[in-house]
Motif scaffolding. Sequence first.
Motif, PDB file in Angstrom:
ATOM      1  N   LEU A   1      67.822  67.903 -14.469  1.00 47.75           N
ATOM      2  CA  LEU A   1      68.823  67.182 -15.255  1.00 47.75           C
ATOM      3  C   LEU A   1      70.040  66.829 -14.406  1.00 47.75           C
ATOM      4  O   LEU A   1      70.507  65.684 -14.413  1.00 47.75           O
ATOM      5  N   LEU A   2      70.565  67.799 -13.675  1.00 47.38           N
ATOM      6  CA  LEU A   2      71.742  67.542 -12.850  1.00 47.38           C
ATOM      7  C   LEU A   2      71.457  66.455 -11.825  1.00 47.38           C
ATOM      8  O   LEU A   2      72.305  65.590 -11.578  1.00 47.38           O
ATOM      9  N   GLY A   3      70.258  66.464 -11.242  1.00 44.86           N
ATOM     10  CA  GLY A   3      69.884  65.414 -10.297  1.00 44.86           C
ATOM     11  C   GLY A   3      69.888  64.039 -10.937  1.00 44.86           C
ATOM     12  O   GLY A   3      70.401  63.070 -10.367  1.00 44.86           O
ATOM     13  N   ALA A   4      69.333  63.939 -12.141  1.00 44.48           N
ATOM     14  CA  ALA A   4      69.312  62.652 -12.849  1.00 44.48           C
ATOM     15  C   ALA A   4      70.726  62.188 -13.193  1.00 44.48           C
ATOM     16  O   ALA A   4      71.012  60.990 -13.202  1.00 44.48           O
ATOM     17  N   LEU A   5      71.606  63.143 -13.467  1.00 47.19           N
ATOM     18  CA  LEU A   5      72.988  62.809 -13.816  1.00 47.19           C
ATOM     19  C   LEU A   5      73.851  62.540 -12.588  1.00 47.19           C
ATOM     20  O   LEU A   5      74.992  62.097 -12.723  1.00 47.19           O
ATOM     21  N   GLY A   6      73.326  62.822 -11.394  1.00 49.75           N
ATOM     22  CA  GLY A   6      74.114  62.628 -10.177  1.00 49.75           C
ATOM     23  C   GLY A   6      75.209  63.662 -10.029  1.00 49.75           C
ATOM     24  O   GLY A   6      76.246  63.403  -9.428  1.00 49.75           O
ATOM     25  N   LEU A   7      74.973  64.870 -10.575  1.00 50.70           N
ATOM     26  CA  LEU A   7      75.968  65.946 -10.553  1.00 50.70           C
ATOM     27  C   LEU A   7      75.404  67.162  -9.826  1.00 50.70           C
ATOM     28  O   LEU A   7      74.194  67.302  -9.667  1.00 50.70           O
ATOM     29  N   ASP A   8      76.307  68.066  -9.420  1.00 48.28           N
ATOM     30  CA  ASP A   8      75.849  69.339  -8.880  1.00 48.28           C
ATOM     31  C   ASP A   8      76.298  70.444  -9.829  1.00 48.28           C
ATOM     32  O   ASP A   8      76.886  70.168 -10.882  1.00 48.28           O
ATOM     33  N   ARG A   9      76.068  71.680  -9.452  1.00 46.86           N
ATOM     34  CA  ARG A   9      76.367  72.805 -10.350  1.00 46.86           C
ATOM     35  C   ARG A   9      77.860  73.011 -10.603  1.00 46.86           C
ATOM     36  O   ARG A   9      78.213  73.772 -11.505  1.00 46.86           O
ATOM     37  N   GLU A  10      78.713  72.330  -9.859  1.00 48.60           N
ATOM     38  CA  GLU A  10      80.156  72.401 -10.143  1.00 48.60           C
ATOM     39  C   GLU A  10      80.483  71.783 -11.499  1.00 48.60           C
ATOM     40  O   GLU A  10      81.537  72.052 -12.068  1.00 48.60           O
ATOM     41  N   ALA A  11      79.585  70.971 -12.028  1.00 47.56           N
ATOM     42  CA  ALA A  11      79.790  70.350 -13.339  1.00 47.56           C
ATOM     43  C   ALA A  11      79.535  71.320 -14.486  1.00 47.56           C
ATOM     44  O   ALA A  11      79.862  71.022 -15.642  1.00 47.56           O
ATOM     45  N   LEU A  12      78.954  72.493 -14.177  1.00 48.50           N
ATOM     46  CA  LEU A  12      78.643  73.465 -15.216  1.00 48.50           C
ATOM     47  C   LEU A  12      79.883  74.210 -15.688  1.00 48.50           C
ATOM     48  O   LEU A  12      80.673  74.695 -14.879  1.00 48.50           O
ATOM     49  N   ALA A  13      80.040  74.320 -16.990  1.00 48.95           N
ATOM     50  CA  ALA A  13      81.085  75.140 -17.593  1.00 48.95           C
ATOM     51  C   ALA A  13      80.548  76.549 -17.841  1.00 48.95           C
ATOM     52  O   ALA A  13      81.269  77.534 -17.738  1.00 48.95           O
ATOM     53  N   PHE A  14      79.255  76.631 -18.181  1.00 46.77           N
ATOM     54  CA  PHE A  14      78.577  77.906 -18.369  1.00 46.77           C
ATOM     55  C   PHE A  14      77.085  77.672 -18.257  1.00 46.77           C
ATOM     56  O   PHE A  14      76.612  76.548 -18.310  1.00 46.77           O
ATOM     57  N   ARG A  15      76.348  78.763 -18.101  1.00 49.36           N
ATOM     58  CA  ARG A  15      74.891  78.689 -18.144  1.00 49.36           C
ATOM     59  C   ARG A  15      74.373  80.022 -18.647  1.00 49.36           C
ATOM     60  O   ARG A  15      75.070  81.026 -18.655  1.00 49.36           O
ATOM     61  N   GLY A  16      73.119  80.027 -19.074  1.00 48.89           N
ATOM     62  CA  GLY A  16      72.484  81.215 -19.622  1.00 48.89           C
ATOM     63  C   GLY A  16      71.776  80.865 -20.906  1.00 48.89           C
ATOM     64  O   GLY A  16      71.626  79.687 -21.243  1.00 48.89           O
ATOM     65  N   THR A  17      71.343  81.880 -21.634  1.00 45.20           N
ATOM     66  CA  THR A  17      70.687  81.681 -22.925  1.00 45.20           C
ATOM     67  C   THR A  17      71.220  82.698 -23.918  1.00 45.20           C
ATOM     68  O   THR A  17      71.878  83.679 -23.520  1.00 45.20           O
ATOM     69  N   VAL A  18      70.908  82.506 -25.165  1.00 47.23           N
ATOM     70  CA  VAL A  18      71.318  83.464 -26.188  1.00 47.23           C
ATOM     71  C   VAL A  18      70.735  84.836 -25.862  1.00 47.23           C
ATOM     72  O   VAL A  18      71.388  85.862 -26.020  1.00 47.23           O
TER      73      VAL A  18
END
Length: 143
Positions: A114-131
């Motif tokens: 997804l990040l590749g398609a959006l042209g972004l790297d992980r710096e665009a993440l505010a959070f990650r994980g699952t419930v």
Amino acid sequence: MAEIEVPGPEPEWEIAPSYQGGKRNPAFQQSMWEFAASSFQLVAGLKPPLEALATRLRLTLERGWEDLGYVDVAMFRVERVDFALSRIEGAVVPNTFVWVSRSADDVEVALDILLGALGLDREALAFRGTVETGFEMFDGSTG
């Protein structure tokens, strides 16, 4: 041929897409998003606004609702992985939620796709994980 008249709603019924406490409407309505969300898992939040992300991929946003209010959503596929991006109207934190199909084999790989398609790297993440695993916030806190 005679027209069949359908009676109006019973006066004590709640509206269908709301909590139904006392005298119940026999119908409980869900939005398309509420129905579809059960096949997705929340895996991350992105800092950029939903509209900018949708514009990048030329996606159409759809409006639905959930317990917390109105929600704008785009559901799509990239490299055979099903995604949804969503934003709850009036949310305190304006992050765009990233959802991945529960059938995805590797959530981290899906997130990279997804990040590749959006042209972004992980710096665009505010959070990650699952419930299930908990959320890692990128402002130094955990959730």
